[in-house]
Design a protein around this motif. Structure first.
Motif, PDB file in Angstrom:
ATOM      1  N   ALA A 347     -10.923  66.766  14.459  1.00  0.00           N
ATOM      2  CA  ALA A 347     -10.756  66.617  12.876  1.00  0.00           C
ATOM      3  C   ALA A 347      -9.160  67.015  12.854  1.00  0.00           C
ATOM      4  O   ALA A 347      -8.615  67.660  13.492  1.00  0.00           O
ATOM      5  N   SER A 348      -8.900  66.777  11.372  1.00  0.00           N
ATOM      6  CA  SER A 348      -7.629  66.885  10.936  1.00  0.00           C
ATOM      7  C   SER A 348      -7.771  67.652   9.496  1.00  0.00           C
ATOM      8  O   SER A 348      -8.800  67.282   8.855  1.00  0.00           O
ATOM      9  N   LEU A 349      -6.976  68.685   9.455  1.00  0.00           N
ATOM     10  CA  LEU A 349      -6.949  69.489   8.262  1.00  0.00           C
ATOM     11  C   LEU A 349      -5.586  69.553   7.386  1.00  0.00           C
ATOM     12  O   LEU A 349      -4.689  70.022   7.966  1.00  0.00           O
ATOM     13  N   VAL A 350      -5.721  69.176   6.136  1.00  0.00           N
ATOM     14  CA  VAL A 350      -4.268  69.666   5.344  1.00  0.00           C
ATOM     15  C   VAL A 350      -4.701  70.266   4.462  1.00  0.00           C
ATOM     16  O   VAL A 350      -5.483  70.418   3.871  1.00  0.00           O
ATOM     17  N   THR A 351      -3.697  71.675   4.352  1.00  0.00           N
ATOM     18  CA  THR A 351      -3.915  72.751   3.399  1.00  0.00           C
ATOM     19  C   THR A 351      -2.746  72.422   2.392  1.00  0.00           C
ATOM     20  O   THR A 351      -1.793  72.811   2.737  1.00  0.00           O
ATOM     21  N   ILE A 352      -2.893  72.155   1.057  1.00  0.00           N
ATOM     22  CA  ILE A 352      -1.909  72.216   0.276  1.00  0.00           C
ATOM     23  C   ILE A 352      -1.408  73.635  -0.138  1.00  0.00           C
ATOM     24  O   ILE A 352      -2.198  74.407  -0.619  1.00  0.00           O
ATOM     25  N   THR A 353      -0.476  74.170  -0.016  1.00  0.00           N
ATOM     26  CA  THR A 353       0.490  75.372  -0.001  1.00  0.00           C
ATOM     27  C   THR A 353       1.534  75.731  -1.058  1.00  0.00           C
ATOM     28  O   THR A 353       2.149  76.689  -0.876  1.00  0.00           O
ATOM     29  N   ASP A 354       1.377  74.695  -2.013  1.00  0.00           N
ATOM     30  CA  ASP A 354       2.551  74.935  -2.991  1.00  0.00           C
ATOM     31  C   ASP A 354       2.823  76.192  -3.526  1.00  0.00           C
ATOM     32  O   ASP A 354       4.287  76.868  -3.353  1.00  0.00           O
ATOM     33  N   GLU A 355       2.035  76.947  -3.975  1.00  0.00           N
ATOM     34  CA  GLU A 355       2.231  78.109  -4.676  1.00  0.00           C
ATOM     35  C   GLU A 355       2.555  79.396  -3.857  1.00  0.00           C
ATOM     36  O   GLU A 355       3.043  80.331  -4.246  1.00  0.00           O
ATOM     37  N   GLU A 356       2.249  79.244  -2.635  1.00  0.00           N
ATOM     38  CA  GLU A 356       2.505  80.240  -1.656  1.00  0.00           C
ATOM     39  C   GLU A 356       3.878  80.630  -1.586  1.00  0.00           C
ATOM     40  O   GLU A 356       4.466  81.723  -1.514  1.00  0.00           O
ATOM     41  N   ASP A 357       4.761  79.669  -1.363  1.00  0.00           N
ATOM     42  CA  ASP A 357       6.286  79.911  -1.423  1.00  0.00           C
ATOM     43  C   ASP A 357       7.155  79.357  -2.556  1.00  0.00           C
ATOM     44  O   ASP A 357       8.126  79.041  -2.609  1.00  0.00           O
ATOM     45  N   ASN A 358       6.205  78.927  -3.666  1.00  0.00           N
ATOM     46  CA  ASN A 358       6.784  78.408  -4.873  1.00  0.00           C
ATOM     47  C   ASN A 358       7.690  77.256  -4.672  1.00  0.00           C
ATOM     48  O   ASN A 358       8.476  76.868  -5.112  1.00  0.00           O
ATOM     49  N   ILE A 359       7.031  76.357  -3.743  1.00  0.00           N
ATOM     50  CA  ILE A 359       7.572  75.094  -3.312  1.00  0.00           C
ATOM     51  C   ILE A 359       6.634  73.908  -3.582  1.00  0.00           C
ATOM     52  O   ILE A 359       5.917  73.771  -2.776  1.00  0.00           O
ATOM     53  N   GLU A 360       7.013  73.039  -4.403  1.00  0.00           N
ATOM     54  CA  GLU A 360       6.135  71.974  -4.912  1.00  0.00           C
ATOM     55  C   GLU A 360       6.272  70.912  -3.666  1.00  0.00           C
ATOM     56  O   GLU A 360       7.346  70.628  -2.953  1.00  0.00           O
ATOM     57  N   GLY A 361       4.920  70.464  -3.457  1.00  0.00           N
ATOM     58  CA  GLY A 361       5.003  69.201  -2.368  1.00  0.00           C
ATOM     59  C   GLY A 361       4.817  69.891  -0.889  1.00  0.00           C
ATOM     60  O   GLY A 361       5.000  69.078  -0.056  1.00  0.00           O
TER      61      GLY A 361
END
Length: 384
Positions: A347-361
């Motif tokens: 399987a493949s997993l995408v984890t949206i991590t925007d706020e972690e480094d305050n970088i959108e996208g």
């Protein structure tokens, strides 16, 4: 949240059902193609592709394998993100079925519904070239997903090419009343379907210009600065362009395995410009399936393009061997750092991590290779 997200498509369904009524102009109903979910940091999207649940499947064995896969993904997410973290969305990117009958379709939907209850996710179905290749009418198949409680699926009688085109907007509160933080496009990539029961006359197709225009309009409605992901089944010829650029000296980051072709038939008639358009409109990732021996992925100047890992034990898949001298095999092995034999399934997993480094996208991408073995299952997570 689930009921809120499905209200508008269900209200319009009597007007737009595929089986009857006047053909709707998609440009006049853009909002009706949109589901919503609540955005949060570390939003997890699990891609499962090419499951091929079919008339020859051992449903018992397939369920056991999928049980292990879901548990492994859930354990992995919790180990990295905390006890309250979970799979948020499952993207089924085509060929969920192959030469199936109504019993197999119902058995799979019943299974995925139980997993959705157990792990707390919603799921989206995108058609592949085998899903409508079965002993049922495509309208019947669409109805199964439309009526499934945890499924996100919308299929109107419209002038937009294909059957599984819809958006999932991740908004601040999970409704359409607040701003969109991310947008996930689900696209029918020309999955060689007939409009009746079994037909032997099928061909691979492509993402049409009207679908690109539709995506562009949906993205503009969400906000031009909104980052996006796209999921579909058939890799486009644009993928081959990226492969050639890398192997002609371009310094793009690339990883994983390319052991067979991973674009459609190379005919200009089947050319798509979806990725070229997406690259200029804040598309951050495009993920597909179809090619069982490929999960090659490339970062094309900020747009990550790649195939998911074939999910499950049905039909063929690659057998990776460190002693195989083939350059593509050795290149893939070097990129993942694995030095033993294994099969290219998982399987493949995408984890949206925007706020972690305050970088959108920003998002992380991981590929899971999961092989059942009598001596203890082979489980490897590899981060892109």
């Amino acid at each position: 949240m689930k009921k809120m997200s499905k209200i508008l498509p269900l209200l319009i369904a009597p007007l737009l059902l595929t089986s009857c009524g006047k053909v709707s102009k998609y440009a006049e109903h853009l909002d009706d193609y949109v589901f919503t979910m609540k955005y949060h940091q570390n939003f997890n999207v699990l891609q499962l592709t090419d499951i091929h649940w079919n008339a020859n499947s051992s449903i018992y064995e397939s369920k056991n394998y999928m049980d292990k896969l879901f548990k492994e993904v859930d354990d992995h997410i919790k180990s990295l993100q905390g006890a309250n973290a979970k799979i948020d969305l499952v993207e089924l990117t085509g060929d969920t079925f192959m030469l199936s009958n109504t019993y197999q379709v119902r058995s799979f939907i019943n299974y995925i519904e139980k997993k959705a209850e157990e792990f707390g996710f919603l799921y989206a179905e995108i058609y592949g070239n085998h899903d409508r290749h079965g002993e049922y009418h495509p309208n019947w198949l669409a109805k199964q997903f439309t009526n499934a409680p945890h499924a996100l699926y919308f299929e109107p009688n419209d002038d937009l090419y294909g059957r599984s085109n819809f958006m999932i907007n991740l908004t601040e509160d999970g409704t359409k009343e607040t701003s969109v933080k991310w947008q996930i496009a689900n696209i029918d990539s020309g999955a060689s379907f007939s409009e009746s029961s079994i037909s032997p006359f099928r061909d691979y197709d492509y993402i049409r210009q009207d679908q690109v225009d539709w995506w562009t309009q949906e993205h503009a409605a969400a906000g031009l600065d909104v980052p996006g992901l796209a999921y579909y089944h058939i890799p486009q010829d644009e993928n081959l362009k990226l492969w050639n650029e890398v192997h002609n000296g371009a310094t793009y980051k690339n990883k994983f395995f390319k052991l067979e072709e991973f674009a459609d038939n190379g005919n200009e008639e089947y050319a798509s410009n979806f990725l070229d358009n997406g690259k200029t409109l804040n598309l951050k990732g495009a993920f597909m399936g179809h090619a069982h021996n490929v999960d090659w992925t490339v970062d094309w100047d900020g747009l990550v393009v790649g195939l998911g890992v074939k999910t499950g034990i049905e039909l063929y898949y690659a057998h990776v061997d460190p002693e195989n001298p083939d350059p593509a095999m050795q290149e893939g092995l070097a990129s993942v750092g694995i030095n033993e034999k294994f099969d290219l399934i998982g399987a493949s997993l995408v984890t949206i991590t925007d706020e972690e480094d305050n970088i959108e996208g920003k998002f992380d991408l991981e590929h899971l290779y999961l092989n059942e073995r009598e001596s203890g299952d082979f489980v490897k997570w590899v981060k892109f």
